[in-house]
Design a protein around this motif. Structure first.
Motif, PDB file in Angstrom:
ATOM      1  N   GLY A  17      26.964  15.667  95.204  1.00  0.00           N
ATOM      2  CA  GLY A  17      26.328  17.350  95.547  1.00  0.00           C
ATOM      3  C   GLY A  17      26.611  17.944  96.638  1.00  0.00           C
ATOM      4  N   CYS A  18      26.592  16.938  97.752  1.00  0.00           N
ATOM      5  CA  CYS A  18      27.138  17.438  99.112  1.00  0.00           C
ATOM      6  C   CYS A  18      28.453  17.673  99.056  1.00  0.00           C
ATOM      7  CB  CYS A  18      26.816  16.315 100.244  1.00  0.00           C
ATOM      8  SG  CYS A  18      24.991  16.127 100.387  1.00  0.00           S
ATOM      9  N   LEU A  19      29.393  16.908  98.587  1.00  0.00           N
ATOM     10  CA  LEU A  19      30.969  17.539  98.431  1.00  0.00           C
ATOM     11  C   LEU A  19      31.184  18.721  97.654  1.00  0.00           C
ATOM     12  CD1 LEU A  19      33.522  15.659  98.946  1.00  0.00           C
ATOM     13  CD2 LEU A  19      33.510  15.295  96.408  1.00  0.00           C
ATOM     14  N   HIS A  20      30.337  18.909  96.597  1.00  0.00           N
ATOM     15  CA  HIS A  20      30.632  20.186  95.925  1.00  0.00           C
ATOM     16  C   HIS A  20      29.829  21.205  95.979  1.00  0.00           C
ATOM     17  CE1 HIS A  20      33.803  18.250  93.930  1.00  0.00           C
ATOM     18  NE2 HIS A  20      33.047  17.138  93.530  1.00  0.00           N
ATOM     19  N   ALA A  21      28.750  21.313  96.585  1.00  0.00           N
ATOM     20  CA  ALA A  21      27.679  22.381  96.580  1.00  0.00           C
ATOM     21  C   ALA A  21      27.529  22.973  97.976  1.00  0.00           C
ATOM     22  CB  ALA A  21      26.615  21.960  96.049  1.00  0.00           C
ATOM     23  N   LEU A  22      27.907  22.026  98.775  1.00  0.00           N
ATOM     24  CA  LEU A  22      27.328  22.423 100.159  1.00  0.00           C
ATOM     25  C   LEU A  22      28.595  22.967 101.007  1.00  0.00           C
ATOM     26  CD1 LEU A  22      25.083  19.884 101.710  1.00  0.00           C
ATOM     27  CD2 LEU A  22      24.610  22.007 100.846  1.00  0.00           C
ATOM     28  N   PRO A  23      28.708  24.100 101.596  1.00  0.00           N
ATOM     29  CA  PRO A  23      29.803  24.589 102.395  1.00  0.00           C
ATOM     30  C   PRO A  23      30.015  23.778 103.653  1.00  0.00           C
ATOM     31  CG  PRO A  23      28.051  25.848 102.892  1.00  0.00           C
ATOM     32  CD  PRO A  23      27.573  25.150 101.797  1.00  0.00           C
ATOM     33  N   PHE A  24      31.339  23.734 104.172  1.00  0.00           N
ATOM     34  CA  PHE A  24      31.420  23.145 105.622  1.00  0.00           C
ATOM     35  C   PHE A  24      31.138  23.890 106.522  1.00  0.00           C
ATOM     36  CE2 PHE A  24      34.375  21.791 108.937  1.00  0.00           C
ATOM     37  CZ  PHE A  24      33.511  20.687 109.531  1.00  0.00           C
ATOM     38  N   ARG A  25      30.106  23.661 107.404  1.00  0.00           N
ATOM     39  CA  ARG A  25      29.545  24.382 108.388  1.00  0.00           C
ATOM     40  C   ARG A  25      30.122  23.954 109.764  1.00  0.00           C
ATOM     41  NH1 ARG A  25      23.386  23.003 107.666  1.00  0.00           N
ATOM     42  NH2 ARG A  25      24.423  21.011 107.342  1.00  0.00           N
ATOM     43  N   LYS A  26      31.501  24.406 109.872  1.00  0.00           N
ATOM     44  CA  LYS A  26      32.134  23.922 111.132  1.00  0.00           C
ATOM     45  C   LYS A  26      31.614  24.317 112.395  1.00  0.00           C
ATOM     46  CE  LYS A  26      36.919  23.956 112.756  1.00  0.00           C
ATOM     47  NZ  LYS A  26      38.172  24.690 112.451  1.00  0.00           N
ATOM     48  N   LYS A  27      30.967  25.362 112.482  1.00  0.00           N
ATOM     49  CA  LYS A  27      30.367  25.749 113.877  1.00  0.00           C
ATOM     50  C   LYS A  27      28.746  25.493 114.014  1.00  0.00           C
ATOM     51  CE  LYS A  27      33.741  29.188 114.393  1.00  0.00           C
ATOM     52  NZ  LYS A  27      34.375  30.407 114.457  1.00  0.00           N
ATOM     53  N   ASP A  28      28.264  24.867 112.972  1.00  0.00           N
ATOM     54  CA  ASP A  28      26.869  24.461 113.194  1.00  0.00           C
ATOM     55  C   ASP A  28      26.363  23.110 113.914  1.00  0.00           C
ATOM     56  OD1 ASP A  28      26.259  26.883 111.956  1.00  0.00           O
ATOM     57  OD2 ASP A  28      25.525  26.127 109.853  1.00  0.00           O
ATOM     58  N   ARG A  64      38.897  -7.584  91.364  1.00  0.00           N
ATOM     59  CA  ARG A  64      38.535  -6.658  90.523  1.00  0.00           C
ATOM     60  C   ARG A  64      37.427  -5.670  90.968  1.00  0.00           C
ATOM     61  NH1 ARG A  64      39.751  -7.350  85.244  1.00  0.00           N
ATOM     62  NH2 ARG A  64      39.226  -5.192  83.947  1.00  0.00           N
ATOM     63  N   GLU A  65      37.715  -4.335  90.977  1.00  0.00           N
ATOM     64  CA  GLU A  65      36.644  -3.207  91.406  1.00  0.00           C
ATOM     65  C   GLU A  65      36.538  -2.315  90.392  1.00  0.00           C
ATOM     66  OE1 GLU A  65      38.419  -2.319  95.064  1.00  0.00           O
ATOM     67  OE2 GLU A  65      37.230  -4.151  96.081  1.00  0.00           O
ATOM     68  N   LYS A  66      35.472  -1.797  90.159  1.00  0.00           N
ATOM     69  CA  LYS A  66      35.255  -0.805  89.043  1.00  0.00           C
ATOM     70  C   LYS A  66      34.933   0.707  89.489  1.00  0.00           C
ATOM     71  CE  LYS A  66      32.887  -4.166  85.901  1.00  0.00           C
ATOM     72  NZ  LYS A  66      34.017  -4.411  84.884  1.00  0.00           N
ATOM     73  N   ILE A  67      35.794   1.293  88.763  1.00  0.00           N
ATOM     74  CA  ILE A  67      35.757   2.791  89.021  1.00  0.00           C
ATOM     75  C   ILE A  67      34.386   3.313  88.642  1.00  0.00           C
ATOM     76  CG2 ILE A  67      36.316   5.218  88.683  1.00  0.00           C
ATOM     77  CD1 ILE A  67      39.269   4.090  88.314  1.00  0.00           C
ATOM     78  N   ILE A  68      33.457   4.048  89.691  1.00  0.00           N
ATOM     79  CA  ILE A  68      32.137   4.733  89.201  1.00  0.00           C
ATOM     80  C   ILE A  68      32.462   6.202  88.986  1.00  0.00           C
ATOM     81  CG2 ILE A  68      29.888   5.365  89.989  1.00  0.00           C
ATOM     82  CD1 ILE A  68      30.339   2.846  92.197  1.00  0.00           C
ATOM     83  N   TYR A  69      33.415   6.720  89.786  1.00  0.00           N
ATOM     84  CA  TYR A  69      33.712   8.079  89.772  1.00  0.00           C
ATOM     85  C   TYR A  69      34.892   8.537  90.185  1.00  0.00           C
ATOM     86  CZ  TYR A  69      33.256  13.298  89.994  1.00  0.00           C
ATOM     87  OH  TYR A  69      33.639  14.622  90.148  1.00  0.00           O
ATOM     88  N   GLU A  70      35.816   9.304  89.629  1.00  0.00           N
ATOM     89  CA  GLU A  70      37.160   9.672  90.177  1.00  0.00           C
ATOM     90  C   GLU A  70      37.475  11.180  89.827  1.00  0.00           C
ATOM     91  OE1 GLU A  70      41.679   8.113  89.395  1.00  0.00           O
ATOM     92  OE2 GLU A  70      40.287   7.345  88.201  1.00  0.00           O
ATOM     93  N   GLU A  71      38.051  11.927  90.736  1.00  0.00           N
ATOM     94  CA  GLU A  71      38.413  13.236  90.742  1.00  0.00           C
ATOM     95  C   GLU A  71      39.563  13.557  91.277  1.00  0.00           C
ATOM     96  OE1 GLU A  71      36.345  16.314  93.614  1.00  0.00           O
ATOM     97  OE2 GLU A  71      34.774  15.049  92.408  1.00  0.00           O
ATOM     98  N   ASN A  72      40.238  14.575  90.689  1.00  0.00           N
ATOM     99  CA  ASN A  72      41.615  14.815  91.240  1.00  0.00           C
ATOM    100  C   ASN A  72      41.634  16.506  91.292  1.00  0.00           C
ATOM    101  OD1 ASN A  72      44.106  15.440  92.263  1.00  0.00           O
ATOM    102  ND2 ASN A  72      45.073  13.754  91.586  1.00  0.00           N
ATOM    103  N   ASN A  73      41.923  16.861  92.488  1.00  0.00           N
ATOM    104  CA  ASN A  73      41.716  18.688  92.687  1.00  0.00           C
ATOM    105  C   ASN A  73      40.464  19.331  91.783  1.00  0.00           C
ATOM    106  OD1 ASN A  73      43.948  18.859  94.216  1.00  0.00           O
ATOM    107  ND2 ASN A  73      45.172  18.382  92.619  1.00  0.00           N
ATOM    108  N   GLY A  74      39.293  18.571  91.804  1.00  0.00           N
ATOM    109  CA  GLY A  74      38.129  19.206  91.140  1.00  0.00           C
ATOM    110  C   GLY A  74      38.116  18.832  89.808  1.00  0.00           C
ATOM    111  N   SER A  75      39.292  18.211  89.152  1.00  0.00           N
ATOM    112  CA  SER A  75      38.832  17.859  87.646  1.00  0.00           C
ATOM    113  C   SER A  75      38.531  16.236  87.921  1.00  0.00           C
ATOM    114  CB  SER A  75      40.495  17.845  87.204  1.00  0.00           C
ATOM    115  OG  SER A  75      40.502  17.365  85.785  1.00  0.00           O
ATOM    116  N   ILE A  76      37.559  16.073  86.934  1.00  0.00           N
ATOM    117  CA  ILE A  76      36.999  14.892  86.694  1.00  0.00           C
ATOM    118  C   ILE A  76      37.895  13.899  85.902  1.00  0.00           C
ATOM    119  CG2 ILE A  76      35.191  13.674  85.899  1.00  0.00           C
ATOM    120  CD1 ILE A  76      33.321  15.725  86.650  1.00  0.00           C
TER     121      ILE A  76
END
Length: 167
Positions: A84-95, A23-35
């Motif tokens: 916050g990193c997942l949703h608020a930061l852009p992916f800086r591919k070249k940095d 048994r493992e408990k869900i802390i947070y779950e989202e699908n396509n940006g919908s919580i």
């Protein structure tokens, strides 16, 4: 290794494993940006080990793969930062200037900067995965349990707290 089969039951996840059901408990779950589930507040100031699972955007099936595992003394606070990193930061591919290699000596497809691992990792995950589940897997901040879980589930981006380097 064959992916683990998951069955959702009222905010918990039953992981069918070779050794039976855990048994493992869900802390947070989202699908396509919908919580879908958000129990983060229940894990603020809770120590333990968490696992992050995700579904690839371009996958032919909808199964979840283990992406990362972590241990900490405040699971809720750590996951809030990760989201916050997942949703608020852009992916800086070249940095980035350091190749991200997981603990299994596998290159993971992106580069990062020193002291900015999560700030590069989570935006990369946002670019490549469409659904996420943070799961509470152990009630102690236990490095041995973290490593065992990460190895057993082949956590794709897990690095045991520091950059991988071969021996």
């Amino acid at each position: 290794m064959k992916p683990q089969k998951q069955i959702e039951i009222l905010g918990d996840v039953m992981m069918e494993t070779l050794n039976g059901i855990v048994r493992e408990k869900i802390i947070y779950e989202e699908n396509n940006g919908s919580i879908k589930n958000n129990f983060i507040v229940d894990y603020i100031k809770e120590k333990g080990v968490w696992a992050l699972y995700g579904q690839e955007k371009e996958a032919d099936d909808s199964h979840y793969v283990c992406l990362n595992v972590g241990k900490c003394k405040n699971v809720g606070k750590e996951i809030i930062y990760d989201l916050g990193c997942l949703h608020a930061l852009p992916f800086r591919k070249k940095d980035g200037d350091r190749k991200y290699i997981n603990q299994f000596s596998e290159p993971c497809g992106f580069y990062y900067k020193k002291n900015q691992v999560r700030e590069f990792l989570y935006p990369y995950l946002a670019e490549n995965y469409c659904a996420f589940k943070f799961i509470y897997v152990h009630n102690e901040s236990d490095g041995d349990f973290e490593a065992e879980y990460a190895k057993k589930h082949h956590a794709k981006f897990w690095r045991n707290g520091r950059p991988y380097c071969g021996k």
